[in-house]
Enzyme design. Structure first.
Site, PDB file in Angstrom:
ATOM      1  N   ASP A  33       0.882  -1.162   0.000  1.00 14.41           N
ATOM      2  CA  ASP A  33       0.000   0.000   0.000  1.00 14.41           C
ATOM      3  C   ASP A  33       0.924   1.218   0.000  1.00 14.41           C
ATOM      4  OD1 ASP A  33      -2.536   1.450   0.399  1.00 14.41           O
ATOM      5  OD2 ASP A  33      -1.630   1.973   2.315  1.00 14.41           O
ATOM      6  N   ASP A  46      -0.567  -0.479   6.527  1.00 18.45           N
ATOM      7  CA  ASP A  46      -0.581   0.044   7.892  1.00 18.45           C
ATOM      8  C   ASP A  46      -1.931   0.594   8.337  1.00 18.45           C
ATOM      9  OD1 ASP A  46      -0.583   2.329   6.264  1.00 18.45           O
ATOM     10  OD2 ASP A  46       0.313   3.528   7.856  1.00 18.45           O
ATOM     11  N   ASP A  96      -6.582  -1.505   5.406  1.00 12.70           N
ATOM     12  CA  ASP A  96      -5.690  -2.538   4.882  1.00 12.70           C
ATOM     13  C   ASP A  96      -5.956  -3.900   5.516  1.00 12.70           C
ATOM     14  OD1 ASP A  96      -4.335  -0.788   3.206  1.00 12.70           O
ATOM     15  OD2 ASP A  96      -2.905  -0.211   4.760  1.00 12.70           O
TER      16      ASP A  96
END
Length: 624
Positions: free
Chosen positions: A324, A517, A521
């Site tokens: 991400d 994080d 997610d």
């Protein structure tokens, strides 16, 4: 060395001196008068019971509980058989060296556990609370979120919180493996388990103890051993079937040849006893889990928590890693870089954007309000309507304001001016007309490019980046970092779909990892073969869903955990091949009458010690 191990060492010493004295006496001819009698049997029985009484007790207890076939049973039957055919010295020697091997195994297991059990020392014993002007030590469990605690120099931080007063340097080594202290001043967050430096801090707690960083870490550590790798499960199942088979083989070896060939019972019983000693699966049962435990311990020493050996095994097979973008590869610190009004002044456009984002808790909204720098008059704004994947529509001074991406402008048929700048572009419309755009940039993390290079160096074949950001901004970050594949302008739900597509493309044994994080997610971390979360700044949901946690958010350590996992798997495979190879060879020689009891001792204790020494190499941390 534990008290139990010290007692065992004393027993080994006593048994060794008794046994050595008997051997010397026997070779000097001092025992000639009692050879072949019950007296000699009784003399050798003394050192045997000194060193082996607990093995006999464990075997008998396990048999009474229905657990017949284990190493205790094998050693008991083998040594009883040796006594039965008059091989008294061999019986004592087998038990003595077996216990030496057990002592060594216990020490090795304790040493491998130490790197993980050291983390238990991060648990704070008390918290200082001010009561009637005096500091009182209370149990961290009793401190409510929002309470004010005092952390004196040298004390361990008991709960997560925010600094209200004071300035100090925080030693985070116990959690992150990093020796460089971090500065903490007013407004900074501090996490439990770290040690305060030279300054006194007053901290407002943000979480209860059960939800704090230190409590989560301890829970992860305690549960790590319950999640076994495929190789560990294989060895467990293997031993379950292997031990009864070799026991039956020993019985057949002792009974069938004398019945078929006639006579010679003593020789064939001796061979059967040798067969049993050789077949003891200690080298596999101990060294394989020890290797994985050592790998997990090595990772913990550099600030990486692995929730089980199954995940360590999966990391070794990882070929694709998906990131991400925001907060993982970039700092997540959005700053306004440019304000471009279509008409009017920059100040007016920034004020309109700040009002429109007045209620939003998104980082981009926060950066716009920070750039505006004034208090938002909430009386000027109405109820916001969120348009999924596009932005928001909100009344400002009674007139409709739109703030979001290009898709929002197109859907609402606003004649806007596209911007191809690297960064996030926020478009603003007011009263149905394009008002301008604001360019917001998020900086790449220091060392992120090196992290990608390190991952490719250790064998990761593909690095992929997922983001909800614009394609142009994503491409700019990908070029800077050396990312192989980029998927931009994704909604949170799209990330799961994209990871599933990437998983479908994987080869049979290849694994895919996702690094993230944020709260959104968590579903992707769960869906990937391996979920890797940021532990320091990551959300609780992400850490809970992840399989591997980077305690200091340093993506460079991903290459380190890949190296540790591959080294661990290599060591485990070496031990399996070595133990089975040597045992298979000596078993064959024992059945043929070529190997004696001393070769049997080597095939059991010697192989175990060598395998354990090899497994302990996994304890050494490998930095990327």
């Amino acid at each position: 060395m534990t008290k139990k191990q010290q007692k065992m060492l004393i027993r080994i010493g006593i048994a060794f001196f008794l046994f050595a004295g008997l051997l010397v006496s026997e070779h000097a001819g001092l025992l000639e008068g009692v050879e072949g009698t019950a007296v000699l049997f009784g003399i050798y029985l003394i050192p045997y019971l000194v060193i082996g009484y607990d093995i006999i007790y464990k075997a008998a207890r396990n048999i009474s509980h229905g657990q017949v076939f284990d190493e205790n049973f094998l050693m008991m039957i083998a040594t009883f058989g040796a006594f039965g055919v008059g091989e008294y010295s061999e019986a004592v020697a087998v038990m003595l060296f077996y216990q030496v091997g057990e002592l060594f195994q216990g020490y090795a297991v304790g040493k491998s556990r130490q790197s993980i059990s050291d983390m238990m020392d991060i648990c704070p014993e008390y918290a200082n609370m001010e009561v009637d002007g005096k500091l009182t030590q209370v149990d961290p469990d009793d401190v409510e979120p929002g309470s004010m605690i005092v952390i004196k120099p040298g004390e361990r931080i008991p709960l997560d919180g925010v600094v209200l007063e004071g300035e100090s340097y925080i030693d985070t080594a116990a959690l992150t493996g990093e020796s460089v202290p971090r500065k903490a001043s007013v407004g900074d967050g501090v996490i439990s388990g770290c040690v305060n430096g030279s300054g006194t801090l007053k901290v407002q707690t943000t979480k209860a103890f059960d939800d704090s960083t230190v409590a989560r870490i301890l829970e992860l550590v305690e549960n790590a051993s319950s999640k076994k790798a495929k190789m560990e499960n294989f060895i467990t199942k293997f031993a379950r079937y292997y031990t009864p088979i070799v026991t039956l083989g020993a019985v057949i070896l002792a009974v069938l040849p004398p019945l078929i060939l006639g006579g010679g019972w003593g020789e064939w019983i001796r061979r059967a006893c040798i067969f049993l000693v050789i077949s003891c699966p200690c080298a596999l049962v101990i060294s394989v889990p020890l290797g994985f435990f050592g790998g997990i311990g090595a990772a913990s020493r550099i600030g990486i928590l692995v929730k089980g050996s199954n995940f360590l095994e999966a990391v070794a097979q990882m070929e694709t890693i998906v990131f991400d973008k925001t907060g993982t590869l970039t700092k997540g610190e959005f700053k306004v870089q440019a304000v471009c009004p279509a008409e009017g002044s920059e100040k007016e456009l920034l004020e309109l954007a700040a009002l429109a984002e007045g209620y939003s808790n998104h980082p981009i909204a926060g950066s716009i309000r920070e750039a505006y720098g004034k208090e938002i008059n909430i009386d000027r704004i109405g109820q916001a309507q969120e348009i999924a994947g596009c932005g928001i529509c909100i009344p400002v001074d009674g007139k409709e304001a739109l703030i979001g991406n290009e898709k929002l402008m197109r859907e609402r048929k606003i004649d806007y001016v596209p911007d191809q700048s690297a960064g996030t572009i926020v478009y603003i419309a007011y009263e149905g007309r394009f008002a301008g755009r604001i360019v917001i940039a998020d900086r790449v993390k220091d060392g992120a490019a090196q992290a990608i290079r390190d991952m490719k160096r250790v064998g990761v074949k593909k690095c992929v980046m997922l983001t909800g950001d614009r394609q142009e901004a994503a491409d700019a970050v990908a070029r800077e970092l050396g990312i192989d594949e980029v998927h931009a302008e994704l909604l949170p739900g799209d990330k799961v779909s994209k990871v599933e597509e990437l998983l479908a493309r994987q080869e049979d044994k290849a694994k895919l990892a996702f690094v993230g994080d944020g709260m959104n997610d968590a579903p992707v971390l769960t869906r990937a073969d391996i979920g890797i979360a940021m532990g320091s700044m990551g959300s609780d949901a992400a850490i809970e869903a992840a399989d591997v946690v980077l305690m200091d958010d340093d993506v460079k350590k991903i290459a380190s955990i890949v190296k540790i996992s591959r080294k661990t798997l290599t060591i485990v495979k070496q031990n399996i091949l070595f133990a089975l190879g040597v045992k298979g060879l000596v078993l064959l020689l024992g059945a043929l009458g070529v190997a004696n009891m001393w070769e049997a001792v080597f095939a059991d204790v010697g192989v175990s010690v060598i395998a354990i020494l090899n497994a302990m190499r996994a304890l050494k941390a490998e930095k990327g």
